[in-house]
Design a protein around this motif. Structure first.
Motif, mmCIF file in Angstrom:
data_model
loop_
_atom_site.group_PDB
_atom_site.id
_atom_site.type_symbol
_atom_site.label_atom_id
_atom_site.label_comp_id
_atom_site.label_asym_id
_atom_site.label_seq_id
_atom_site.Cartn_x
_atom_site.Cartn_y
_atom_site.Cartn_z
ATOM 1 N N ASP A 129 -3.538 16.499 4.442
ATOM 2 C CA ASP A 129 -4.495 16.259 5.503
ATOM 3 C C ASP A 129 -4.479 17.442 6.668
ATOM 4 O O ASP A 129 -3.495 17.653 7.023
ATOM 5 C CB ASP A 129 -4.267 14.896 6.279
ATOM 6 N N PRO A 130 -5.895 17.786 7.026
ATOM 7 C CA PRO A 130 -5.831 18.845 8.109
ATOM 8 C C PRO A 130 -5.129 18.547 9.196
ATOM 9 O O PRO A 130 -4.676 19.429 10.235
ATOM 10 C CB PRO A 130 -7.573 18.863 8.359
ATOM 11 N N ARG A 131 -5.032 17.275 9.728
ATOM 12 C CA ARG A 131 -4.413 16.694 11.007
ATOM 13 C C ARG A 131 -3.104 17.189 11.027
ATOM 14 O O ARG A 131 -2.180 17.021 12.175
ATOM 15 C CB ARG A 131 -4.929 15.430 11.162
ATOM 16 N N LEU A 132 -2.358 17.333 9.619
ATOM 17 C CA LEU A 132 -1.013 17.763 9.715
ATOM 18 C C LEU A 132 -0.573 19.061 9.546
ATOM 19 O O LEU A 132 0.720 19.568 9.319
ATOM 20 C CB LEU A 132 -0.354 16.815 8.499
ATOM 21 N N SER A 133 -1.728 19.892 9.359
ATOM 22 C CA SER A 133 -1.631 21.285 9.030
ATOM 23 C C SER A 133 -0.719 22.130 9.800
ATOM 24 O O SER A 133 -0.172 23.118 9.533
ATOM 25 C CB SER A 133 -3.145 22.049 8.914
ATOM 26 N N ARG A 134 -0.792 21.821 11.313
ATOM 27 C CA ARG A 134 -0.029 22.460 11.981
ATOM 28 C C ARG A 134 1.341 22.196 12.440
ATOM 29 O O ARG A 134 1.998 22.599 13.151
ATOM 30 C CB ARG A 134 -0.892 22.696 13.290
ATOM 31 N N PHE A 135 1.778 21.120 11.798
ATOM 32 C CA PHE A 135 3.070 20.396 12.059
ATOM 33 C C PHE A 135 3.981 20.988 10.914
ATOM 34 O O PHE A 135 3.611 21.510 9.714
ATOM 35 C CB PHE A 135 3.039 19.056 11.891
ATOM 36 N N LYS A 136 5.367 21.109 11.351
ATOM 37 C CA LYS A 136 6.211 21.788 10.290
ATOM 38 C C LYS A 136 7.331 20.493 10.154
ATOM 39 O O LYS A 136 7.875 20.015 11.206
ATOM 40 C CB LYS A 136 7.076 22.954 10.727
ATOM 41 N N PHE A 137 7.370 20.280 9.115
ATOM 42 C CA PHE A 137 8.510 19.011 8.691
ATOM 43 C C PHE A 137 9.653 19.685 7.866
ATOM 44 O O PHE A 137 9.414 19.795 6.715
ATOM 45 C CB PHE A 137 7.886 17.925 7.857
ATOM 46 N N ARG A 138 10.843 19.668 8.689
ATOM 47 C CA ARG A 138 11.963 19.952 8.085
ATOM 48 C C ARG A 138 12.546 19.194 7.241
ATOM 49 O O ARG A 138 13.373 19.759 5.868
ATOM 50 C CB ARG A 138 13.132 20.560 9.028
ATOM 51 N N PRO A 156 3.719 17.842 0.140
ATOM 52 C CA PRO A 156 4.636 17.636 1.466
ATOM 53 C C PRO A 156 5.565 18.649 1.325
ATOM 54 O O PRO A 156 6.036 18.779 2.649
ATOM 55 C CB PRO A 156 5.145 16.241 1.168
ATOM 56 N N LEU A 157 6.172 19.356 0.285
ATOM 57 C CA LEU A 157 7.243 20.071 0.490
ATOM 58 C C LEU A 157 7.058 21.597 1.129
ATOM 59 O O LEU A 157 7.758 22.311 1.408
ATOM 60 C CB LEU A 157 7.603 20.506 -0.949
ATOM 61 N N VAL A 158 5.764 21.870 1.112
ATOM 62 C CA VAL A 158 5.320 23.216 1.356
ATOM 63 C C VAL A 158 4.897 23.247 3.137
ATOM 64 O O VAL A 158 4.399 24.210 3.794
ATOM 65 C CB VAL A 158 3.686 23.754 0.871
ATOM 66 N N LEU A 159 5.344 22.068 3.824
ATOM 67 C CA LEU A 159 5.129 22.102 5.049
ATOM 68 C C LEU A 159 6.227 22.275 5.994
ATOM 69 O O LEU A 159 6.535 21.683 7.075
ATOM 70 C CB LEU A 159 4.541 20.859 5.549
ATOM 71 N N GLY A 160 6.784 23.347 5.393
ATOM 72 C CA GLY A 160 8.168 23.880 6.176
ATOM 73 C C GLY A 160 9.497 23.046 5.919
ATOM 74 O O GLY A 160 10.359 22.995 6.565
ATOM 75 N N CYS A 161 9.640 22.397 4.523
ATOM 76 C CA CYS A 161 10.545 21.592 4.206
ATOM 77 C C CYS A 161 12.051 22.304 3.985
ATOM 78 O O CYS A 161 12.134 23.450 3.421
ATOM 79 C CB CYS A 161 10.259 20.896 3.054
ATOM 80 N N LYS A 162 13.052 22.038 4.481
ATOM 81 C CA LYS A 162 14.228 22.521 4.520
ATOM 82 C C LYS A 162 15.143 21.518 3.744
ATOM 83 O O LYS A 162 16.263 21.957 3.180
ATOM 84 C CB LYS A 162 14.960 22.911 5.815
ATOM 85 N N GLN A 163 14.936 20.189 3.696
ATOM 86 C CA GLN A 163 15.634 19.224 3.154
ATOM 87 C C GLN A 163 14.742 18.251 2.521
ATOM 88 O O GLN A 163 13.872 17.600 3.248
ATOM 89 C CB GLN A 163 16.648 18.409 4.206
ATOM 90 N N VAL A 164 14.934 17.970 1.192
ATOM 91 C CA VAL A 164 14.187 16.677 0.821
ATOM 92 C C VAL A 164 14.982 15.721 0.172
ATOM 93 O O VAL A 164 16.124 15.972 -0.628
ATOM 94 C CB VAL A 164 13.169 17.423 -0.388
ATOM 95 N N VAL A 165 14.682 14.531 0.178
ATOM 96 C CA VAL A 165 15.345 13.423 -0.395
ATOM 97 C C VAL A 165 14.270 12.886 -1.481
ATOM 98 O O VAL A 165 13.103 12.185 -1.073
ATOM 99 C CB VAL A 165 15.794 12.422 0.512
ATOM 100 N N LEU A 166 14.701 12.833 -2.800
ATOM 101 C CA LEU A 166 13.895 12.151 -3.815
ATOM 102 C C LEU A 166 14.414 10.966 -4.220
ATOM 103 O O LEU A 166 15.425 10.570 -4.498
ATOM 104 C CB LEU A 166 13.553 12.914 -4.951
ATOM 105 N N VAL A 167 13.570 9.760 -3.893
ATOM 106 C CA VAL A 167 14.066 8.468 -4.327
ATOM 107 C C VAL A 167 13.066 7.900 -5.456
ATOM 108 O O VAL A 167 11.936 8.047 -5.568
ATOM 109 C CB VAL A 167 13.814 7.342 -3.072
ATOM 110 N N GLY A 168 13.713 7.187 -6.620
ATOM 111 C CA GLY A 168 13.147 6.660 -7.529
ATOM 112 C C GLY A 168 13.995 6.370 -8.681
ATOM 113 O O GLY A 168 15.121 6.310 -8.742
ATOM 114 N N ASP A 169 13.188 5.424 -9.903
ATOM 115 C CA ASP A 169 14.054 4.873 -10.962
ATOM 116 C C ASP A 169 13.573 5.796 -12.031
ATOM 117 O O ASP A 169 12.555 5.384 -12.663
ATOM 118 C CB ASP A 169 13.784 3.442 -10.827
ATOM 119 N N HIS A 170 14.464 6.525 -12.803
ATOM 120 C CA HIS A 170 14.048 7.306 -13.622
ATOM 121 C C HIS A 170 13.790 6.409 -15.157
ATOM 122 O O HIS A 170 13.183 6.901 -16.067
ATOM 123 C CB HIS A 170 15.358 8.239 -14.112
#
Length: 608
Positions: A129-138, A156-170
């Motif tokens: 969303d363009p409203r989030l384009s100027r934000f950086k989420f580490r 979501p990972l291209v918005l400055g992400c340095k740490q990601v947590v993936l949750v799910g049931d494989h």
């Protein structure tokens, strides 16, 4: 896994927000999943904002008060914006000058609210969303990540992400890919799956708090290597007030043998089973008379034809209040993923002479269906047909050994004496995840012991998220299996040692790639009966090998690698690969699935 993942996710988010400086971006593939998680996070006391698409701002939501547009509207600090809002609601539109001012003030208010938030929630696609384009989420957390296609997760990972947590049931449903060629090209592989295959060992939650222990026993042994523990006792999951003829009083589960034949529905693309539908109504009526509320009951069936027939037959033949039958949710397996009901009734539908069970053979779909109930589960099906499939054979044996396989009228159920012959092939399970999970664990153990943890990964059959449609299943019934090929796509049959267009590229270490390296792409359709009969990747066929490929190998010439692969897929495998010459055209047509299960991810309910 089968624990309360959303509670766990909310707890992780709370601690990430408190420990790390900066905001946390929380995403999920569907609006329903985002809303449920957003509600949990809000209860922790964190300042939470739900960013919805402009097109969904008028859609009712349980977390509507947390949505960005609603918080802007309720913000009383900007008097000028309030006046313009009132003027717009009274007149219907503003003058061009006022409209320009209104938009500017709205943008400023949105930016202020987003800046002050601790957690911002949106769908994976909504992160663009363009409203989030100027934000950086580490810090980013993606819930239900095994249901997200890789491109979705990357947004979501291209918005400055340095740490990601993936949750799910494989072991439950994967991404819904409507186009078969796209699925076969690898689009249905989730980022979660890729990371597991590359050696990132996931952290498994082994305690389930939903089901009666007797309901969790089979999924634990069959899908989770017996590692699932019960966080609730038998007494906590028994409803003594419900008078229902369970074969074993303390085990609220049963498989009711229904031998009525299946029929092709009026649409010609689905199935229905009148005998099962009639007995579903009898079960529901019995629950009503026992005092169970309609909202506590769910009916799961894999076929749209059966769903619509069950709904209409309950209305016409039900002997209880008609309003109660209307309130019962009748939906597909996909629509129930991530949700729960006190009592679940599963109608299998398939019943024919040649033992074809279609996409009921998908273990992940069965896993979801079996793990939705808290207090009781009733399965209706033809055991003679289903027992021919190895996985269902074990399920039926499980019920039979516990005296829960019954037959006869509901008022006088008797333990079935039916004997099952052993299937020709044994159940192999979803090999892709079992092997990759083991490999990841081995790599971690190897590194801890001072050894090099890198090993060759051999994929001997995958089970990923492509959902076959009713048409495929109908067309395949004459040959007794699902209508999706089990072997690897023909278009990839020549991928043995080189990426398309990379003729003789040297590896980073100076060594040429080995011919016949095993594939990590694997097949991309749901497991079929012939999968279980022994599809393998011998000879390295079935995908693009990444073994030994460094990032410097993919040097561009005139087209990017994605463009080369796109052209290769679109041409049906006719573009030359390396020096091996063109391949024959792909025999399978580019048929788009009529599945509407994508709609279920938006909370609309979908069917195969």
């Amino acid at each position: 896994m089968l624990t309360s993942l959303r509670v766990t996710s909310a707890t992780i988010i709370y601690h990430l927000a408190k420990i790390n400086d900066g905001q946390v971006l929380v995403c999920a593939p569907s609006n329903v999943a985002v809303d449920q998680l957003c509600e949990r996070i809000h209860k922790t006391g964190l300042k939470t904002v739900r960013v919805t698409a402009k097109s969904r701002e008028d859609v009712e939501s349980p977390v509507g008060f947390l949505s960005l547009h609603e918080q802007v509207r309720m913000n009383d600090s900007n008097i000028e914006l309030i006046k313009l809002n009132q003027l717009k609601s009274e007149l219907g539109e503003l003058s061009s000058q006022d409209e320009k001012k209104y938009k500017t003030l709205t943008r400023n208010a949105e930016r202020e609210i987003l800046t002050n938030a601790d957690v911002i929630c949106c769908t994976c696609v909504g992160a663009g969303d363009p409203r989030l384009s100027r934000f950086k989420f580490r810090t980013v957390l993606i819930d239900e990540s095994t249901q997200s296609a890789e491109p979705e997760c990357m947004i979501p990972l291209v918005l400055g992400c340095k740490q990601v947590v993936l949750v799910g049931d494989h072991q439950q449903l994967g991404p819904v890919i409507m186009n078969k060629k796209a699925a076969k090209a690898g689009l249905n592989q989730s980022l979660f799956e890729r990371l597991v295959i590359l050696g990132c060992a996931p952290i498994r939650l082994n305690v389930q708090y939903r089901m009666h222990p007797c309901l969790s026993e089979f999924p634990s042994n069959m899908f989770y290597e017996g590692s699932l523990q019960n966080g609730v006792t038998m007494q906590q999951r028994l409803r003594r007030d419900v008078d229902f003829p369970w074969p074993v009083v303390d085990s609220p589960m049963m498989f009711w043998s229904n031998l009525g034949n299946e029929e092709i529905s009026a649409s010609g693309t689905s199935y229905l089973n009148r005998t099962e539908a009639s007995n579903v109504e009898k079960i529901i009526t019995r629950f009503f008379k026992a005092g169970v509320h309609p909202n506590d009951i769910g009916i799961i069936t894999p076929y749209e034809g059966q769903r619509s027939y069950v709904v209409s037959s309950m209305q016409s033949t039900g002997t209880f209040k008609k309003e109660n039958y209307k309130e019962i949710e009748v939906a597909s397996v996909d629509a129930f993923q991530g949700r729960e009901k006190d009592f679940i009734v599963l109608s299998c539908v398939r019943s024919n002479d040649h033992q074809g069970i279609g996409f009921l053979s998908d273990p992940r779909r069965l896993n979801v269906a079996l793990t939705r109930a808290k207090y009781g589960l009733v399965i209706l099906g033809n055991p003679k047909v289903l027992s021919k499939h190895p996985l269902w054979h074990y399920l039926l044996l499980h019920f039979k050994e516990r005296n829960c396989l019954v037959e006869g009228p509901l008022s006088n159920l008797q333990v079935s004496l039916l004997q099952f012959s052993r299937p020709k092939q044994s159940y192999r399970g979803p090999q892709r995840y079992q092997m990759s999970y083991q490999r990841a664990s081995d790599m971690v153990n190897g590194m801890q012991n001072g050894r090099n943890g890198r090993q060759e990964y051999n994929d001997s059959g995958s089970l990923v998220g492509y959902i076959p449609d009713d048409v495929s299943s109908v067309h395949s019934s004459a040959i007794g299996g699902v209508g999706v090929p089990s072997a690897y796509p023909q278009m990839f049959s020549g991928f043995q040692d080189t990426w398309p267009g990379l003729n003789g590229v040297r590896r980073a270490n100076g060594a040429k790639s080995r011919a016949g390296t095993e594939s990590v792409a694997g097949e991309s359709v749901a497991a079929t009966e012939s999968d279980i009969n022994g599809a393998s990747t011998a000879g390295g066929k079935g995908g693009v090998s990444l073994t030994g490929l460094s990032i410097n190998d993919a040097k561009q010439t005139s087209l990017s690698q994605s463009d080369r692969l796109k052209r290769y897929v679109e041409s049906g495998g006719q573009i030359a690969v390396g020096s091996r010459g063109p391949h024959g055209p792909n025999a399978e047509e580019d048929v788009r699935s009529i599945s509407t299960s994508f709609a279920s991810q938006a909370g609309l309910g979908g069917y195969e």
